[in-house]
Motif scaffolding. Structure first.
Motif, PDB file in Angstrom:
ATOM      1  N   GLY A 181      41.144  39.084 -70.864  1.00  0.00           N
ATOM      2  CA  GLY A 181      42.078  37.805 -71.044  1.00  0.00           C
ATOM      3  C   GLY A 181      41.359  36.542 -71.758  1.00  0.00           C
ATOM      4  N   ASN A 182      39.890  36.707 -71.329  1.00  0.00           N
ATOM      5  CA  ASN A 182      39.168  35.512 -71.918  1.00  0.00           C
ATOM      6  C   ASN A 182      38.872  35.536 -73.446  1.00  0.00           C
ATOM      7  OD1 ASN A 182      39.182  34.340 -69.178  1.00  0.00           O
ATOM      8  ND2 ASN A 182      37.162  35.147 -68.902  1.00  0.00           N
ATOM      9  N   TYR A 232      47.340  41.545 -66.312  1.00  0.00           N
ATOM     10  CA  TYR A 232      48.119  40.726 -66.676  1.00  0.00           C
ATOM     11  C   TYR A 232      47.624  39.560 -67.543  1.00  0.00           C
ATOM     12  CZ  TYR A 232      47.069  37.958 -62.590  1.00  0.00           C
ATOM     13  OH  TYR A 232      46.562  37.154 -61.776  1.00  0.00           O
ATOM     14  N   GLN A 233      46.211  39.357 -67.382  1.00  0.00           N
ATOM     15  CA  GLN A 233      45.665  38.264 -68.079  1.00  0.00           C
ATOM     16  C   GLN A 233      45.637  38.423 -69.705  1.00  0.00           C
ATOM     17  OE1 GLN A 233      44.518  39.861 -65.509  1.00  0.00           O
ATOM     18  NE2 GLN A 233      43.691  38.278 -63.976  1.00  0.00           N
ATOM     19  N   ILE A 234      45.962  39.603 -70.210  1.00  0.00           N
ATOM     20  CA  ILE A 234      46.325  39.960 -71.542  1.00  0.00           C
ATOM     21  C   ILE A 234      47.256  38.881 -72.049  1.00  0.00           C
ATOM     22  CG2 ILE A 234      45.469  42.246 -71.656  1.00  0.00           C
ATOM     23  CD1 ILE A 234      48.189  42.738 -72.360  1.00  0.00           C
ATOM     24  N   GLY A 235      48.166  38.159 -71.333  1.00  0.00           N
ATOM     25  CA  GLY A 235      49.004  37.126 -71.593  1.00  0.00           C
ATOM     26  C   GLY A 235      48.486  35.971 -72.189  1.00  0.00           C
ATOM     27  N   ASN A 236      46.939  35.969 -72.239  1.00  0.00           N
ATOM     28  CA  ASN A 236      46.424  34.737 -72.761  1.00  0.00           C
ATOM     29  C   ASN A 236      46.200  34.977 -74.210  1.00  0.00           C
ATOM     30  OD1 ASN A 236      45.914  33.333 -70.330  1.00  0.00           O
ATOM     31  ND2 ASN A 236      43.753  34.311 -69.936  1.00  0.00           N
ATOM     32  N   PHE A 237      46.549  36.114 -74.872  1.00  0.00           N
ATOM     33  CA  PHE A 237      46.259  36.528 -76.020  1.00  0.00           C
ATOM     34  C   PHE A 237      47.445  35.697 -77.002  1.00  0.00           C
ATOM     35  CE2 PHE A 237      44.514  40.855 -75.211  1.00  0.00           C
ATOM     36  CZ  PHE A 237      43.207  40.236 -74.665  1.00  0.00           C
TER      37      PHE A 237
END
Length: 503
Positions: A113-114, A134-139
């Motif tokens: 996600g970074n 859920y960190q792919i919400g940063n895309f």
């Protein structure tokens, strides 16, 4: 069984980690470190720290004009191992990542996600397993995302697809495959059509946000079967008809936002009714409701007195409807109420004395109605945080309550176009936060020089068409308004429309 998730835009509660800086050296080290954890592959023979300056000539690597890695394309490269050891933090400029058609296994690490600049990412056709982080919400810039043909799982609890360009009706698979979902956010897309009755299959939902789409038809009566709902946001759609009385069964509901639709008929008394018995014999009184927004619809009839039973309510917004009748005195029982906005309706009668009991009130707006009479004498005295007051365009008369600004928190004060008379309250001159004041079109009197103190934040003042005496000169305001600009439309004190700095 492998999942099919091609072109997935799966966004959930978004985190915003700090971007890490990268250089050719750190990027080269990260790539070689990952290579050493993989099974040997001839595709990566060019990857060597003996030639970090040739990083952008390594197999599958492309750089941008500053020398940072912008593309990693290793599709069909016979890679075997995991991506858990790839340091995604080292690639802050990466826009393209293709690892499809390999033999990669293990999970997708949350650090993926970074990749804040990523636009294209494909992990298609590997042996990846576990939950999609859920960190792919940063895309936020992604245009192509393909995790298909793996063994991945969608997290049970959260699904956030907001702020995309998704169209059509809600897919049936949403209701069949995500029955454990607790939070669903589809806000700000282009979904259309009526809501499917199968929505109630998502019986564990606590948070349902379908706002800012093109949904039509009626609000489902069966939504009440999703008994644990806490947030229901359907604003800015094209729903019509009435509010289902069955919504009164949602005992856990905290936020009900139905503004900006085409809802009509009347506001059902079941909203707030203390002893409403639904067919399922569950008591429905919305006692946990904290925010109710039904503004900008076509509601008619009176405000049901049952709203006075919503004792945890902090926001009540019913503006821009066709409501008639009087303001029910029971609104004064809402001791947690901070915002009361009833503007632009056809309400009549007086402002109830009980409004003076709203100890938490910060904003009171009833402009553009048919309200009349004298304001409650104690209004404002028990509301020390009252900052926004708007009584404009009514038929109020008499003097303003002496304690209206006793908390000295007033910021916006608009009472224009009424029949108020007498002096302004003495406390008015001590309101240092005043920003906008409209007094025109009344019968205020006395020397206007006695009404104002030092107001460093005042940006707009209109006092025309009153019976004030005295003269507001530029020299007077230079001592009272920071950044005063000498702009006068009219010099007569009873015709003045005075914009200060910034207007």
């Amino acid at each position: 069984m492998k999942t099919s998730l091609s072109f997935l835009h799966f966004l959930v509660l978004t985190l915003f980690p700090l971007k890490s800086s990268s250089s050719a050296t750190t990027e080269a080290e990260a790539l070689v470190q990952w290579k050493n954890t993989l099974s040997p592959s001839s595709s990566l023979n060019s990857w060597s720290l003996s030639s970090p300056r040739n990083l952008c000539r390594w197999t599958g690597i492309r750089g941008n004009t500053s020398g940072s890695v912008s593309q990693i394309d290793l599709s069909d490269a016979s890679l075997s191992g995991t991506i858990e050891n790839l340091d995604f933090n080292s690639f802050s400029r990466l826009v393209f990542l293709d690892l499809s058609n390999n033999l990669l296994e293990g999970s997708i690490p949350p650090e993926i996600g970074n990749l804040m600049e990523i636009q294209y990412i494909s992990l298609y056709n590997n042996n990846l397993a576990g939950e999609i982080p859920y960190q792919i919400g940063n895309f936020r810039k992604v245009e192509h995302l393909d995790f298909g043909s793996n063994y991945l799982e969608i997290p049970d609890c959260f699904l956030d697809l907001s702020l995309n360009h998704l169209t059509g009706t809600l897919p049936q698979s949403l209701f069949d495959n995500l029955v454990k979902l607790e939070h669903l956010n589809l806000t700000a897309n282009s979904f259309e059509g009526p809501l499917s009755a199968n929505l109630t299959k998502l019986s564990k939902l606590k948070d349902l946000r379908l706002a800012d789409n093109f949904f039509t038809s009626y609000i489902l009566d069966s939504i009440s079967l999703i008994s644990d709902l806490r947030i229901l946001e359907l604003f800015n759609n094209s729903f019509q008809g009435d509010i289902p009385a069955s919504l009164g069964q949602l005992n856990s509901l905290e936020n009900l936002d139905l503004r900006m639709n085409s809802l009509n008929l009347t506001i059902p008394p079941e909203i707030g009714q203390m002893h409403f018995q639904a067919p399922s014999h569950r008591r429905g009184n919305l006692q946990n409701l904290q925010a109710l927004d039904l503004s900008t619809n076509h509601f008619s009839g009176e405000i049901p007195p049952t709203v006075g039973n919503l004792t945890n309510l902090s926001i009540l917004q019913l503006y821009s409807n066709n409501l008639t009748g009087t303001i029910p005195p029971v609104i004064g029982d809402l001791r947690s109420l901070e915002v009361l906005d009833l503007n632009t309706n056809q309400l009549s009668g007086q402002l109830p004395e009980s409004v003076s009991n709203l100890v938490s009130l910060k904003s009171l707006s009833v402009f553009t109605n048919n309200l009349s009479g004298i304001l409650p004498r104690q209004l404002g005295r028990n509301s020390p945080s009252l900052a926004n007051v708007s009584f404009s365009n009514n038929r109020f008369s008499g003097e303003l309550p002496p304690g209206l600004c006793s908390g000295f928190a007033l910021n916006q004060f608009t009472v224009n176009n009424n029949s108020f008379s007498g002096p302004l309250p003495d406390c008015f001159k001590d309101c240092k936060n005043l920003n906008r004041v409209r007094l025109e079109g009344n019968r205020f009197s006395r020397n206007i020089l006695d009404a104002f103190g030092v107001h460093p934040n005042l940006e707009f003042l209109s006092v025309g068409r009153n019976q004030f005496t005295g003269q507001l000169t530029p020299k007077y305001w230079e001592r009272r308004i920071r950044g005063y600009q000498n702009k006068w439309y009219r010099r007569s004190v009873n015709d003045i429309l005075f914009p200060c700095a910034g207007i």
